[in-house]
Design a protein around this motif. Structure first.
Motif, PDB file in Angstrom:
ATOM      1  N   LEU A 221      14.633   5.927  38.241  1.00  0.00           N
ATOM      2  CA  LEU A 221      13.737   6.488  37.236  1.00  0.00           C
ATOM      3  C   LEU A 221      14.184   6.000  35.870  1.00  0.00           C
ATOM      4  N   THR A 222      13.215   5.702  35.022  1.00  0.00           N
ATOM      5  CA  THR A 222      13.577   5.417  33.634  1.00  0.00           C
ATOM      6  C   THR A 222      12.600   6.152  32.739  1.00  0.00           C
ATOM      7  N   THR A 223      13.046   6.371  31.512  1.00  0.00           N
ATOM      8  CA  THR A 223      12.130   6.802  30.481  1.00  0.00           C
ATOM      9  C   THR A 223      12.451   6.000  29.234  1.00  0.00           C
ATOM     10  N   VAL A 224      11.665   6.210  28.169  1.00  0.00           N
ATOM     11  CA  VAL A 224      11.585   5.172  27.139  1.00  0.00           C
ATOM     12  C   VAL A 224      12.519   5.368  25.942  1.00  0.00           C
ATOM     13  N   SER A 225      13.461   6.285  26.038  1.00  0.00           N
ATOM     14  CA  SER A 225      14.552   6.333  25.054  1.00  0.00           C
ATOM     15  C   SER A 225      15.706   7.134  25.643  1.00  0.00           C
ATOM     16  N   PRO A 226      16.919   6.831  25.212  1.00  0.00           N
ATOM     17  CA  PRO A 226      18.079   7.575  25.726  1.00  0.00           C
ATOM     18  C   PRO A 226      18.010   9.062  25.389  1.00  0.00           C
ATOM     19  N   THR A 227      17.551   9.407  24.177  1.00  0.00           N
ATOM     20  CA  THR A 227      17.513  10.828  23.812  1.00  0.00           C
ATOM     21  C   THR A 227      16.495  11.581  24.668  1.00  0.00           C
ATOM     22  N   TYR A 228      15.313  10.984  24.890  1.00  0.00           N
ATOM     23  CA  TYR A 228      14.300  11.644  25.726  1.00  0.00           C
ATOM     24  C   TYR A 228      14.809  11.795  27.162  1.00  0.00           C
ATOM     25  N   ALA A 229      15.580  10.826  27.628  1.00  0.00           N
ATOM     26  CA  ALA A 229      16.136  10.918  28.991  1.00  0.00           C
ATOM     27  C   ALA A 229      17.022  12.156  29.116  1.00  0.00           C
ATOM     28  N   ARG A 230      17.747  12.470  28.051  1.00  0.00           N
ATOM     29  CA  ARG A 230      18.567  13.700  28.087  1.00  0.00           C
ATOM     30  C   ARG A 230      17.689  14.939  27.920  1.00  0.00           C
ATOM     31  N   GLU A 231      16.749  14.867  26.992  1.00  0.00           N
ATOM     32  CA  GLU A 231      15.928  16.047  26.683  1.00  0.00           C
ATOM     33  C   GLU A 231      15.128  16.528  27.897  1.00  0.00           C
ATOM     34  N   ILE A 232      14.559  15.586  28.671  1.00  0.00           N
ATOM     35  CA  ILE A 232      13.676  16.015  29.768  1.00  0.00           C
ATOM     36  C   ILE A 232      14.442  16.695  30.906  1.00  0.00           C
ATOM     37  N   GLN A 233      15.757  16.682  30.829  1.00  0.00           N
ATOM     38  CA  GLN A 233      16.540  17.421  31.824  1.00  0.00           C
ATOM     39  C   GLN A 233      16.776  18.865  31.390  1.00  0.00           C
ATOM     40  N   GLU A 236      13.399  23.096  27.814  1.00  0.00           N
ATOM     41  CA  GLU A 236      12.555  22.980  26.614  1.00  0.00           C
ATOM     42  C   GLU A 236      11.618  21.771  26.676  1.00  0.00           C
ATOM     43  N   PHE A 237      12.112  20.661  27.240  1.00  0.00           N
ATOM     44  CA  PHE A 237      11.315  19.423  27.246  1.00  0.00           C
ATOM     45  C   PHE A 237      10.881  19.010  28.651  1.00  0.00           C
ATOM     46  N   GLY A 238      11.333  19.756  29.669  1.00  0.00           N
ATOM     47  CA  GLY A 238      11.172  19.282  31.048  1.00  0.00           C
ATOM     48  C   GLY A 238       9.801  19.484  31.661  1.00  0.00           C
ATOM     49  N   GLU A 239       8.912  20.198  30.976  1.00  0.00           N
ATOM     50  CA  GLU A 239       7.544  20.409  31.470  1.00  0.00           C
ATOM     51  C   GLU A 239       7.548  20.919  32.911  1.00  0.00           C
ATOM     52  N   GLY A 240       8.530  21.746  33.255  1.00  0.00           N
ATOM     53  CA  GLY A 240       8.604  22.296  34.605  1.00  0.00           C
ATOM     54  C   GLY A 240       9.287  21.372  35.599  1.00  0.00           C
ATOM     55  N   LEU A 241       9.633  20.163  35.170  1.00  0.00           N
ATOM     56  CA  LEU A 241      10.232  19.186  36.096  1.00  0.00           C
ATOM     57  C   LEU A 241      11.705  18.953  35.803  1.00  0.00           C
ATOM     58  N   ASP A 242      12.288  19.741  34.877  1.00  0.00           N
ATOM     59  CA  ASP A 242      13.677  19.500  34.477  1.00  0.00           C
ATOM     60  C   ASP A 242      14.642  19.702  35.644  1.00  0.00           C
ATOM     61  N   GLY A 243      14.311  20.639  36.551  1.00  0.00           N
ATOM     62  CA  GLY A 243      15.187  20.858  37.710  1.00  0.00           C
ATOM     63  C   GLY A 243      15.280  19.600  38.549  1.00  0.00           C
ATOM     64  N   LEU A 244      14.121  19.033  38.874  1.00  0.00           N
ATOM     65  CA  LEU A 244      14.085  17.791  39.656  1.00  0.00           C
ATOM     66  C   LEU A 244      14.793  16.655  38.901  1.00  0.00           C
ATOM     67  N   LEU A 245      14.577  16.601  37.589  1.00  0.00           N
ATOM     68  CA  LEU A 245      15.201  15.521  36.814  1.00  0.00           C
ATOM     69  C   LEU A 245      16.719  15.674  36.757  1.00  0.00           C
ATOM     70  N   GLU A 388       8.773  13.395  21.461  1.00  0.00           N
ATOM     71  CA  GLU A 388       8.347  12.002  21.325  1.00  0.00           C
ATOM     72  C   GLU A 388       9.181  11.139  22.272  1.00  0.00           C
ATOM     73  N   PRO A 389       8.595  10.729  23.412  1.00  0.00           N
ATOM     74  CA  PRO A 389       9.372   9.949  24.388  1.00  0.00           C
ATOM     75  C   PRO A 389      10.055   8.742  23.737  1.00  0.00           C
ATOM     76  N   CYS A 390       9.323   7.929  23.020  1.00  0.00           N
ATOM     77  CA  CYS A 390       9.939   6.846  22.245  1.00  0.00           C
ATOM     78  C   CYS A 390       9.280   6.807  20.876  1.00  0.00           C
ATOM     79  N   GLY A 391       7.957   6.624  20.880  1.00  0.00           N
ATOM     80  CA  GLY A 391       7.241   6.490  19.601  1.00  0.00           C
ATOM     81  C   GLY A 391       7.248   5.036  19.193  1.00  0.00           C
TER      82      GLY A 391
END
Ligand code: ADP
Length: 489
Positions: A221-233, A236-245, A388-391
């Motif tokens: 899995l990748t996402t478009v910035s290092p900070t967003y990769a941490r945030e989505i776990q 607050e930012f996980g949109e209900g998917l932070d557990g899986l992430l 902002e995933p990357c912007g």
């Protein structure tokens, strides 16, 4: 003596719904256009797999075609090989007119409603990608299927549904908030094994999530910035998917997007009255600012212009800017906003422009040419996103010597250096940041930026620093190439 074996060229199939300049609703289209050529320069043989939208069929020269039996149509579906004009990257177009030959957007009708059969439309795209991995085109077979966003989320699932997956898979999240969620009743239409509808599969809160399919079944899995990769776990930012992430944290990397210098370069930008480079930036930007003011009926003078080019959605935090607008103008600033989306925000900004003619200029539209003029002609580009995933706009702004004023979140953190007194002293500052998602915090930072604007020597130094930041795709492509090599072992 045994001859050293040269590593075989890796073949990677990028599966996506958008490709700039033909189909673009946001940053995804830009990235799908820029990343594969950058990979090619790293020795990766990349191709695209796209729905055959009319804009592609009209513009591309089609060559070979294969026909696939799929669960989504009685007849075999044509997958044509095409060359986008001016590109070295070949594209497979999944050509099923009942699904893709529609006027309106890639995901919905012109009045903004999602197409009711989106689950079938994007399941077919993913199915075709998996079939190509399985050898549907005898001349080219990918080692890796790289799926982008929920539109391609089922591709890793179809690959994993085979006893021996035909290719490895990488799934990139460009925005976790768009999930491709459908009622549970669509599951039988997707032709996935029954066991895939479950907690560790595509099931999500009693429905089907294409995004979750990608997150659950892709090898990496990748996402478009290092900070967003941490945030989505985080919740607050996980949109209900932070557990899986969090569960898949070892498979997840953040790789920053780049800027395509052939598309975004102030020295070769036809939209500007006077293209410029770092040496001629002051004059070039002054000409762009004058033109922008004429276009949006703003007064001349030495006021700083705060620009916005954005989708008007809750994500982008422009309600904060609307609330901070009285402070912005009271502090002597002007606003130049180009955007469209949320009706309330469109009305709010249009009313502000009517009430403050000459100080607030607003165009409710999607307009590539005006976007460039705003990015070049403004002094600051405001990106007050809640997440902002990357912007991309702040990166374009930096290249154009326009200082970003951004919220401290996601990719904005990874691309902008806040003008704190220390960063101003060591001359590394490139923009301005605020943290709490409040109008007050934004207004205070606008005030700080306005004060800096009046310190011309320091502002000029920041402009220079901004314009020399390197956001080349080569750097990102190297990281993707390393990831591909890892995933195929
Ligand atoms: P997102 O993908 O979330 O919309 P990004 O910053 O990653 O945000 O990318 C936005 C892209 O869309 C940029 O290329 C930006 O210039 C463009 N864009 C957004 N709104 C408009 C508009 N109203 N007119 C023209 N271009 C726009």
């Amino acid at each position: 003596m045994a001859q050293a074996r040269r590593p075989r060229t890796l073949r990677v199939l990028h599966v996506a719904a958008e490709l700039y300049p033909w189909v673009k609703t946001g940053g995804l289209g830009d990235i799908v256009a820029a990343l594969p050529p950058a990979l090619l320069a790293q020795g990766i043989d990349a191709r695209l797999c796209l729905p055959a939208f009319p804009a592609f069929l009209d513009a591309f020269h089609l060559t070979d075609a294969v026909r696939l039996a799929t669960p989504f149509a009685a007849e075999r579906v044509r997958v044509a090989l095409a060359t986008p004009p001016g590109s070295k990257i070949a594209a497979y177009l999944v050509d099923h007119p009942p699904f893709y030959d529609r006027s309106g957007g890639p995901y919905g009708s012109a009045d903004g409603r999602d197409w009711p059969d989106n689950h079938r439309r994007f399941a077919l795209l993913a199915w075709a990608a998996a079939a190509l991995a399985g050898g549907a085109d005898p001349n080219w077979r990918p080692d890796i299927v790289h799926a982008h966003d929920w539109h391609a989320g089922l591709a890793p699932a179809y690959l994993k549904a085979e006893a021996a997956p035909a290719a490895a898979s990488v799934f990139t999240v460009h925005n976790l908030a768009y999930q491709g969620s459908f009622p549970a009743g669509v599951f039988p239409e997707l032709s996935l094994p029954a066991g895939f509808y479950g907690l560790d599969g595509v099931e999500f809160y009693g429905g089907v999530s294409f995004l979750k399919a990608g997150l659950a079944y892709a090898d990496r899995l990748t996402t478009v910035s290092p900070t967003y990769a941490r945030e989505i776990q985080t919740p607050e930012f996980g949109e209900g998917l932070d557990g899986l992430l969090r569960l898949r944290a070892d498979a997840l990397t953040g790789i920053l997007n780049g800027v395509d210098p052939t598309v975004w370069d102030p020295a070769h930008d036809d939209a500007l009255p006077q293209p410029y480079d770092i040496e001629t930036a002051e004059a070039g930007k002054a000409a762009a600012k004058a033109e922008l003011r004429r276009r949006l009926h703003l007064f001349e003078g030495d006021a700083p212009v705060f620009g916005v080019v954005s989708r008007l959605s809750p994500q982008k935090g422009l309600d904060l800017l609307l609330a901070a607008l009285p402070d912005l103008t009271a502090g002597g600033g002007q606003l130049a906003l180009l955007g469209s989306g949320d009706r309330d925000l469109e009305t709010g900004f249009a009313e502000a422009a009517a009430a403050q003619r000459g100080t607030v200029g607003v165009e409710i539209a999607y307009d590539e040419t005006l976007a460039r003029l705003v990015i070049a002609g403004a002094d600051c580009i405001v990106v007050p996103s809640r997440f902002e995933p990357c912007g991309l706009t702040q990166m374009y702004a930096l290249r154009y010597g326009t200082l970003p004023l951004v919220r401290r979140t996601g990719g904005l953190v990874d691309t902008v250096v806040d003008a704190t007194p220390a960063r101003l002293r060591d001359k590394t500052a490139t923009g301005f940041m605020f943290e709490p998602a409040t109008a007050e915090a934004l207004a205070a930072t606008i005030e700080w930026a306005s004060a800096q604007y009046r310190n011309r020597a320091s502002w000029r130094q920041m402009m220079r620093q901004a314009m020399t930041r390197d956001f080349s795709w080569a750097q990102s492509a190297r990281q993707y190439a390393a990831l591909y090599r890892e995933v195929v072992g």
